[in-house]
Design an enzyme around this catalytic site. Structure first.
Site, mmCIF file in Angstrom:
data_model
loop_
_atom_site.group_PDB
_atom_site.id
_atom_site.type_symbol
_atom_site.label_atom_id
_atom_site.label_comp_id
_atom_site.label_asym_id
_atom_site.label_seq_id
_atom_site.Cartn_x
_atom_site.Cartn_y
_atom_site.Cartn_z
ATOM 1 N N HIS A 58 24.373 51.897 13.313
ATOM 2 C CA HIS A 58 23.326 50.811 13.481
ATOM 3 C C HIS A 58 23.381 49.993 12.424
ATOM 4 O O HIS A 58 24.322 49.261 12.152
ATOM 5 C CB HIS A 58 21.825 51.142 13.900
ATOM 6 C CG HIS A 58 21.002 50.218 14.522
ATOM 7 N ND1 HIS A 58 21.362 48.954 14.319
ATOM 8 C CD2 HIS A 58 19.790 50.017 14.543
ATOM 9 C CE1 HIS A 58 20.389 47.859 14.594
ATOM 10 N NE2 HIS A 58 19.180 48.791 15.027
ATOM 11 N N ASP A 99 29.187 42.929 9.395
ATOM 12 C CA ASP A 99 28.977 43.974 8.323
ATOM 13 C C ASP A 99 30.243 44.092 7.436
ATOM 14 O O ASP A 99 30.215 44.484 6.207
ATOM 15 C CB ASP A 99 29.048 45.471 9.095
ATOM 16 C CG ASP A 99 27.689 45.652 9.653
ATOM 17 O OD1 ASP A 99 26.532 45.414 9.198
ATOM 18 O OD2 ASP A 99 27.465 46.003 10.873
ATOM 19 N N HIS A 145 32.501 44.687 18.120
ATOM 20 C CA HIS A 145 31.116 44.833 18.310
ATOM 21 C C HIS A 145 30.651 44.812 19.728
ATOM 22 O O HIS A 145 31.524 44.439 20.749
ATOM 23 C CB HIS A 145 30.609 43.008 18.086
ATOM 24 C CG HIS A 145 29.061 43.450 17.768
ATOM 25 N ND1 HIS A 145 28.101 43.357 18.654
ATOM 26 C CD2 HIS A 145 28.218 43.261 16.539
ATOM 27 C CE1 HIS A 145 26.868 43.420 18.158
ATOM 28 N NE2 HIS A 145 26.845 43.303 17.158
HETATM 29 N N1 ACO Z 1 39.534 49.412 15.442
HETATM 30 C C1 ACO Z 1 40.540 49.779 16.146
HETATM 31 N N2 ACO Z 1 40.386 49.697 17.490
HETATM 32 C C2 ACO Z 1 39.191 49.315 17.876
HETATM 33 C C3 ACO Z 1 38.008 48.961 17.116
HETATM 34 C C4 ACO Z 1 38.099 49.179 15.706
HETATM 35 N N3 ACO Z 1 37.317 48.830 15.064
HETATM 36 N N4 ACO Z 1 37.059 48.712 17.819
HETATM 37 C C5 ACO Z 1 37.432 48.877 18.856
HETATM 38 N N5 ACO Z 1 38.650 49.086 19.221
HETATM 39 C C6 ACO Z 1 39.593 49.386 20.412
HETATM 40 C C7 ACO Z 1 38.925 50.678 21.045
HETATM 41 O O1 ACO Z 1 39.994 51.782 20.802
HETATM 42 C C8 ACO Z 1 39.485 49.995 22.633
HETATM 43 O O2 ACO Z 1 40.751 50.149 22.670
HETATM 44 P P1 ACO Z 1 41.415 50.490 24.383
HETATM 45 O O3 ACO Z 1 41.165 49.236 25.255
HETATM 46 O O4 ACO Z 1 42.959 50.393 24.034
HETATM 47 O O5 ACO Z 1 40.844 51.873 24.693
HETATM 48 C C9 ACO Z 1 38.951 48.730 22.784
HETATM 49 O O6 ACO Z 1 39.063 48.197 21.067
HETATM 50 C C10 ACO Z 1 37.419 48.664 22.941
HETATM 51 O O7 ACO Z 1 36.660 49.304 22.234
HETATM 52 P P2 ACO Z 1 35.373 49.905 22.730
HETATM 53 O O8 ACO Z 1 34.891 51.124 21.882
HETATM 54 O O9 ACO Z 1 35.233 49.917 24.309
HETATM 55 O O10 ACO Z 1 34.402 48.777 22.098
HETATM 56 P P3 ACO Z 1 32.820 49.009 22.131
HETATM 57 O O11 ACO Z 1 32.092 47.798 22.276
HETATM 58 O O12 ACO Z 1 32.347 50.482 22.635
HETATM 59 O O13 ACO Z 1 32.644 49.555 20.443
HETATM 60 C C11 ACO Z 1 31.973 49.130 18.239
HETATM 61 C C12 ACO Z 1 32.185 48.530 19.486
HETATM 62 C C13 ACO Z 1 31.475 50.584 18.320
HETATM 63 C C14 ACO Z 1 31.511 48.157 17.170
HETATM 64 C C15 ACO Z 1 33.585 49.393 17.843
HETATM 65 O O14 ACO Z 1 34.467 47.921 17.842
HETATM 66 C C16 ACO Z 1 33.971 50.030 16.297
HETATM 67 O O15 ACO Z 1 33.553 51.240 16.434
HETATM 68 N N6 ACO Z 1 33.890 49.128 15.378
HETATM 69 C C17 ACO Z 1 34.021 49.809 14.054
HETATM 70 C C18 ACO Z 1 32.745 50.026 13.433
HETATM 71 C C19 ACO Z 1 31.713 48.737 13.054
HETATM 72 O O16 ACO Z 1 32.390 48.127 12.605
HETATM 73 N N7 ACO Z 1 30.436 48.823 13.733
HETATM 74 C C20 ACO Z 1 29.726 47.438 13.246
HETATM 75 C C21 ACO Z 1 29.348 46.960 14.665
HETATM 76 S S1 ACO Z 1 28.414 45.527 13.993
HETATM 77 C C22 ACO Z 1 26.751 45.943 14.111
HETATM 78 O O17 ACO Z 1 26.428 46.943 14.475
HETATM 79 C C23 ACO Z 1 25.784 44.877 13.281
#
Ligand code: ACO
Length: 431
Positions: free
Chosen positions: A265, A364, A306
């Site tokens: 979060h 972030d 996100h």
């Molecule tokens: N780096 C590389 N690949 C990624 C990333 C990333 N940061 N984020 C998502 N992906 C990829 C996944 O592997 C997936 O690939 P695929 O379709 O080939 O399997 C695709 O993108 C979709 O990813 P999901 O996990 O389904 O996306 P979700 O919406 O569940 O995740 C999240 C969102 C958790 C924010 C993710 O993008 C992540 O982990 N980001 C990095 C952490 C981060 O920056 N968090 C801050 C969020 S902003 C906030 O909370 C205010």
């Protein structure tokens, strides 16, 4: 005619007609409340498809990349307003008139100091205590200072709670930092603006004069606006759930802070800086990008993607611009770490993997860079978020209690434990 949904059952049980509600914006919502009387519950861990309340405060459209506070687009507020005005808007539903704003700012100023006894709460911690541990505890401890005569069903008293929290949480945050540093606590300076006063409590010492840099103060104020509310996220839902039992509001805010502290979060901006520290040099960017694309590595590029925004987060667009302003003001564009961050942003935004998955840099990514440039340590990043989100939490808490139909929050469960069994005396167990 009002739309309804019909729930039918494969065993021939009578079908159930459920009303469909439509808010001002957003997806239609099936009202399932009638199901309990019919002997059914619904199951939705993580609340991925469940609305928990009516709210007129914030609207997000993740596909379109929209964020509105009380109907005003975040861009308008970030560029034309300030955090005091936005806090007023979140609490009262309307932007203040000049007179209302003056009275609001006056009231916030009047409440910035902590009860003198609170200093002892800080002094009970180890010097290396994480600022969020201190913030959760000190904010929770406020409940001991403001409890006996509190009536949360009186709107006037709720307003005082809101003003106290918006005023005092920056003092709590800054003092958590000062305590870590081993520096004396700095008292609030009420002639300053909200953001300037926070900078003063963070960075000034009794030994020399301190004047906050206006470009940095404006950037900070903008970051506070961008983080002020984000509808029913984990911490806000925690505040609402805790508050739904009629609990002391300061304790409820502490529970929201505890929820925000989690790395999924409010802790993500800290993770961005840890990743940049690990990367160390611009030459290692391709290696990190390759690791992020390799599913077997378990590594993700921190600060990208996100859950809700599948378009550029509107806040990220604004904070990106602010980030460049701050780096220019501090003459840090050529600093190796900030150059590396900007190069990472450029490469990722041109890379097919990130483009096709709509993985944009998130808020972030930039807030972490700005905070580091300003000299705010990584351990304080979530505390900064908590400070800004306090206005949203207290507005949501107030909205919930203003609704005469509000109920104590009480989710159901699917019980998967043992069936009924007889108690076994201890001397016969394990036999
Ligand atoms: N780096 C590389 N690949 C990624 C990333 C990333 N940061 N984020 C998502 N992906 C990829 C996944 O592997 C997936 O690939 P695929 O379709 O080939 O399997 C695709 O993108 C979709 O990813 P999901 O996990 O389904 O996306 P979700 O919406 O569940 O995740 C999240 C969102 C958790 C924010 C993710 O993008 C992540 O982990 N980001 C990095 C952490 C981060 O920056 N968090 C801050 C969020 S902003 C906030 O909370 C205010």
């Amino acid at each position: 005619m009002k739309k309804t949904a019909t729930l039918t059952f494969s065993d021939g049980s009578p079908s159930i007609e459920l009303p469909i509600e439509q808010g001002t914006y957003g997806k239609p919502v099936i009202d399932i409340r009638a199901l309990a009387a019919q002997g059914y519950f619904t199951h939705d861990p993580g609340f991925t498809a469940t609305s928990s309340c009516n709210s007129a405060i914030t609207y997000i459209d993740g596909d379109e990349g929209l964020l509105y506070y009380r109907g005003y687009p975040i861009e308008e507020l970030a560029y034309k307003s300030d955090y005091m005005e936005v806090s007023y808007l979140l609490l009262h539903g309307e932007l203040p008139t000049a007179e209302q704003k003056m009275a609001f700012v006056q009231s916030i100023r009047h409440h910035t100091m902590l009860h003198d006894q609170m200093e002892n709460v800080f002094r009970g911690f180890r010097r290396d205590a994480h600022p969020m541990a201190v913030m959760v505890s000190v904010t929770g401890a406020m409940s001991a200072f403001y409890h006996e005569d509190m009536n949360i069903f009186d709107p006037k008293q709720r307003e005082i709670v809101a003003h106290r929290l918006i005023a005092k949480v920056p003092t709590v945050a800054a003092w958590s930092f000062k305590y870590n540093e081993g520096q004396p606590f700095v008292y609030p300076q009420n002639r300053m603006s909200y953001a300037e006063n926070f900078m003063h409590m963070m960075f000034s010492t009794p030994c020399e004069p301190y004047e906050p840099n206006p470009v940095l103060a404006r950037a900070l104020d903008r970051i506070f606006i961008l983080h002020a509310d984000h509808e029913q996220n984990a911490s806000t839902s925690t505040v609402r759930l805790a508050g739904s039992s009629g609990a002391n509001p300061y304790a409820c805010m502490a529970s929201g802070m505890a929820s925000l502290w989690g790395p999924l979060h409010g802790g993500a901006n800290e993770a961005v800086l840890k990743m940049l520290d690990e990367m160390g040099d611009i030459s290692r960017i391709p290696e990190f990008i390759a690791r992020a694309k390799d599913k077997s590595s378990g590594f993700r590029l921190m600060g990208f993607g996100h859950r809700v925004y599948k378009n550029m987060d509107p806040r990220a667009r604004i904070i990106r611009e602010t980030c460049y302003e701050v780096l220019d003001e501090l003459d840090l564009r050529d600093d190796p770490q900030f150059k590396m961050a900007m190069e990472l942003e450029r490469i990722a935004m041109e890379d097919e993997y990130f483009i096709s998955r709509k993985l944009y840099p998130n808020v972030d990514f930039y807030s972490g860079i700005i905070f580091r440039a300003m000299g705010i340590p990584t351990s304080m990043f979530t505390a900064m978020f908590a400070l800004a989100r306090t206005a949203g939490w207290v507005a949501q808490w107030n909205e919930m209690l203003s609704d005469p139909a509000h109920k104590i929050g009480r989710p159901r469960q699917i019980y998967t434990g043992s069936t009924r069994r007889e108690f076994v005396p201890i001397d016969r167990r394990g036999a």
